[in-house]
Design a protein around this motif. Structure first.
Motif, PDB file in Angstrom:
ATOM      1  N   SER A  36     -37.796  31.502  66.514  1.00  0.00           N
ATOM      2  CA  SER A  36     -37.415  32.465  65.472  1.00  0.00           C
ATOM      3  C   SER A  36     -38.327  32.336  64.250  1.00  0.00           C
ATOM      4  N   ALA A  37     -38.709  31.100  63.924  1.00  0.00           N
ATOM      5  CA  ALA A  37     -39.578  30.878  62.754  1.00  0.00           C
ATOM      6  C   ALA A  37     -40.946  31.529  62.951  1.00  0.00           C
TER       7      ALA A  37
ATOM      8  N   GLN B  49     -42.392  21.438  56.828  1.00  0.00           N
ATOM      9  CA  GLN B  49     -40.953  21.698  56.903  1.00  0.00           C
ATOM     10  C   GLN B  49     -40.455  21.194  58.241  1.00  0.00           C
TER      11      GLN B  49
ATOM     12  N   GLU C 243     -47.327  23.439  60.992  1.00  0.00           N
ATOM     13  CA  GLU C 243     -46.707  23.992  59.789  1.00  0.00           C
ATOM     14  C   GLU C 243     -45.206  23.728  59.706  1.00  0.00           C
ATOM     15  N   CYS C 244     -44.532  23.653  60.845  1.00  0.00           N
ATOM     16  CA  CYS C 244     -43.090  23.359  60.792  1.00  0.00           C
ATOM     17  C   CYS C 244     -42.653  22.665  62.070  1.00  0.00           C
TER      18      CYS C 244
ATOM     19  N   ASP D 218     -48.031  31.725  67.281  1.00  0.00           N
ATOM     20  CA  ASP D 218     -48.176  33.176  67.364  1.00  0.00           C
ATOM     21  C   ASP D 218     -49.037  33.487  68.598  1.00  0.00           C
TER      22      ASP D 218
ATOM     23  N   SER E  31     -40.621  35.447  63.059  1.00  0.00           N
ATOM     24  CA  SER E  31     -40.397  36.057  61.750  1.00  0.00           C
ATOM     25  C   SER E  31     -41.708  36.239  60.988  1.00  0.00           C
ATOM     26  N   GLY E  32     -42.735  35.542  61.421  1.00  0.00           N
ATOM     27  CA  GLY E  32     -44.013  35.634  60.744  1.00  0.00           C
ATOM     28  C   GLY E  32     -44.171  34.630  59.616  1.00  0.00           C
ATOM     29  N   GLU E  33     -43.135  33.834  59.374  1.00  0.00           N
ATOM     30  CA  GLU E  33     -43.221  32.897  58.253  1.00  0.00           C
ATOM     31  C   GLU E  33     -44.175  31.737  58.551  1.00  0.00           C
ATOM     32  N   TYR E  34     -44.215  31.313  59.823  1.00  0.00           N
ATOM     33  CA  TYR E  34     -45.112  30.216  60.199  1.00  0.00           C
ATOM     34  C   TYR E  34     -45.978  30.638  61.372  1.00  0.00           C
ATOM     35  N   ARG E  35     -47.154  30.045  61.471  1.00  0.00           N
ATOM     36  CA  ARG E  35     -48.052  30.394  62.573  1.00  0.00           C
ATOM     37  C   ARG E  35     -47.899  29.445  63.760  1.00  0.00           C
TER      38      ARG E  35
END
Lengths: 142, 380
Positions: B89-90, B69, B44-45, B212, B93-97
């Motif tokens: 950190s990404a 991203q 995902e990133c 995660d 934050s829960g924004e990416y898995r």
């Protein structure tokens, strides 16, 4: 032939007894070298130029044993290069100055030894003269 | 949200004349993806960095234009640590898995030649021969040895251990163990540091897949948990490279600050660490960093080194893969190599150099110009 300081704000010149120049923060009192417009300690955006003197003691040192590559600019070649000392000299004004040392024999350098400022011809400038730079020598050898 | 490392990939360090830095990065990334059982399109990133090997995000040209991203990171020698921190950190934050962390580099031979203007310094500083990292390292350890009564023997011990560990590490650059005499008679570079006490710029690549932690066991039965990831910069009064002057007042170094914050974040202390990676751009750095990271008091290092405390068979093995001294320093990848090695040790997949006693907790510390430290604490 004109000999000129390699940078205008490092030391008083011309002078019979040149001294290093620095900056002092009018807010927190910390000293900078070279003088800079903002204070690295408190971020205050102002600075007064002060004289840092010409004496200090050797805080640490090393010897540069090989000819540095760019951005080093001197008249030396690999064949003519001679090792030079580098150290930090602690000045009574409350700052340690990084400097070339006149001494390059490791056996003649020790932490704490008294040092004095010298101004020496460092490299050729484009006016047929020399770039002048500061260095420190042992006070005992004068 | 907790974060776990589920995929490891590395392109061997050293010289690879027939591969670009980016190609080495792609090999490491493919290996990490395969290790995690994920495909590139699942990621995902991405965060990555390289100093001389090109833009890290150009990796999509090798792996596929997947639309993820991707952020390029550059933070000197601490680039790898900073990339990992950004990815951590990404996820947190829960924004990416999940995320790919990538570091690769390909430096020309010889020392780095930094330009004064890039560091906010006037040209005279470089022109007169003061802008060399090797000088700084020499002066820093010279002062440290004076203050804490440490002899050249300690510098030799660090180098001896590094090349011995490198000799049993398949991905290391320098695989030849060196005798104390070979080290102590090698060419003097910057007093008191000799040729075999310095690392060299090199090539290599490392990739990590992180996710995660709650999902980690779907991908691997050996997840490594990232209990802390911290990056800090210097305070006024810390003795750092490329400084025409230094204040007389003394501040804690960025390493001390990052280290303390990492222990606090992980909720453990130095005595809980089983295996560590400490930045060893030269022998002196490892000595200073042993104390700055809390593993001993200042001045105790020489005795500990003599006793083999930091050898693979010692109480706290340090730089089990030979560190920067044996692997060289591809700036973008170097900090991630440290994390990779700790993961390998905690998974107990380190072969001949495996630390005994089933290590549970590891520590990494990277340090770079002009005063950046990145610390991670890892556990299984």
């Amino acid at each position: 032939m004109t000999d000129c300081p390699i940078h205008p704000n490092l030391f008083t010149w011309p002078a019979s007894n040149p001294v290093l120049l620095g900056g002092k923060c009018p807010r927190c009192g910390e000293v900078s070298f070279p003088a800079q417009s903002s204070c690295r300690n408190c971020g205050h955006n102002d600075s007064n130029v002060i004289e840092l003197g010409d004496r200090g003691s050797l805080w640490t040192w090393t010897i540069q044993n090989f000819l540095p590559k760019s951005p080093y600019v001197s008249d030396e070649t690999v064949e003519t290069f001679k090792p030079y000392g580098v150290g930090y000299v602690e000045m009574p004004a409350g700052i340690r100055i990084e400097s070339r040392l006149r001494i390059s024999d490791p056996n003649k350098l020790r932490i704490g030894m008294p040092m004095k400022l010298i101004i020496e011809k460092f490299s050729s400038n484009d006016q047929g003269g020399s770039n002048l730079c500061f260095a420190f020598d042992s006070l005992g050898d004068s | 949200m907790e974060v776990a490392i589920i995929g490891l990939g590395m392109h061997p360090f050293g010289r690879s004349p027939h591969k670009t830095g980016l190609q080495q990065g792609a090999e490491a990334a493919r290996e990490a993806l395969a290790d995690a059982g994920l495909s590139w399109n699942d990621i995902e990133c991405g965060y990555g960095g390289s100093q001389d090997g090109g833009n890290a995000d150009a990796i999509v040209n090798e792996l596929g234009l997947s639309g993820l991203q991707f952020t390029n990171i550059f933070n000197g020698c601490a680039t790898g640590g900073s990339s990992l921190h950004a990815a951590y950190s990404a996820i947190k934050s829960g924004e990416y898995r999940n995320a790919l962390v990538l570091g690769f580099d390909k430096h020309p031979r010889g020392a780095f030649n930094a330009l004064p203007a890039d560091w906010g310094i006037d040209d005279w500083y470089g022109e007169t021969g003061l802008m060399l990292t090797t000088q700084y390292f020499g002066m820093k350890i010279q002062r440290y040895m004076h203050e804490y009564d440490i002899s050249e023997q300690a510098l030799i011990s660090v180098a001896e251990k590094a090349f011995l560990n490198g000799s049993i590490t398949p991905t290391a650059w320098r695989k030849q163990a060196l005798s104390r005499e070979e080290i102590s008679t090698s060419q003097m570079v910057s007093h008191p540091l000799r040729k075999y006490m310095f690392c060299s710029p090199a090539e290599g690549a490392v990739a990590l897949v992180i996710c995660d932690a709650n999902e980690a066991r779907r991908f691997t039965d050996k997840p490594i948990f990232l209990n802390a990831a911290i990056v800090r910069t210097r305070h006024y009064g810390s003795f750092e490279v490329f400084s025409p002057s230094q204040p007389v007042i003394k501040a804690n170094s960025p390493t001390v600050i990052a280290s303390q914050a990492a222990y606090e974040q992980a909720g453990i202390g130095p005595s809980d660490i089983d295996v560590a990676q400490l930045q060893d751009t030269e022998s002196g750095a490892e000595i200073i960093h042993m104390a700055e990271n809390g593993f001993c008091n200042h001045g105790e290092q020489e005795k500990l080194l003599q006793e083999g405390y930091t050898s693979i068979t010692g109480n706290l093995p340090v730089n089990t893969d030979g560190g920067c001294l044996a692997n060289g320093e591809p700036v973008g990848a170097s900090g991630l190599r440290q994390v990779h090695e700790i993961c390998v040790q905690l998974r107990q997949e380190a072969g001949e150099r495996q630390v005994l006693g089933e290590p549970k907790t590891g520590y990494t510390h990277v340090y770079g110009a002009p005063g950046i430290s990145g610390v991670t604490i890892l556990s299984r």
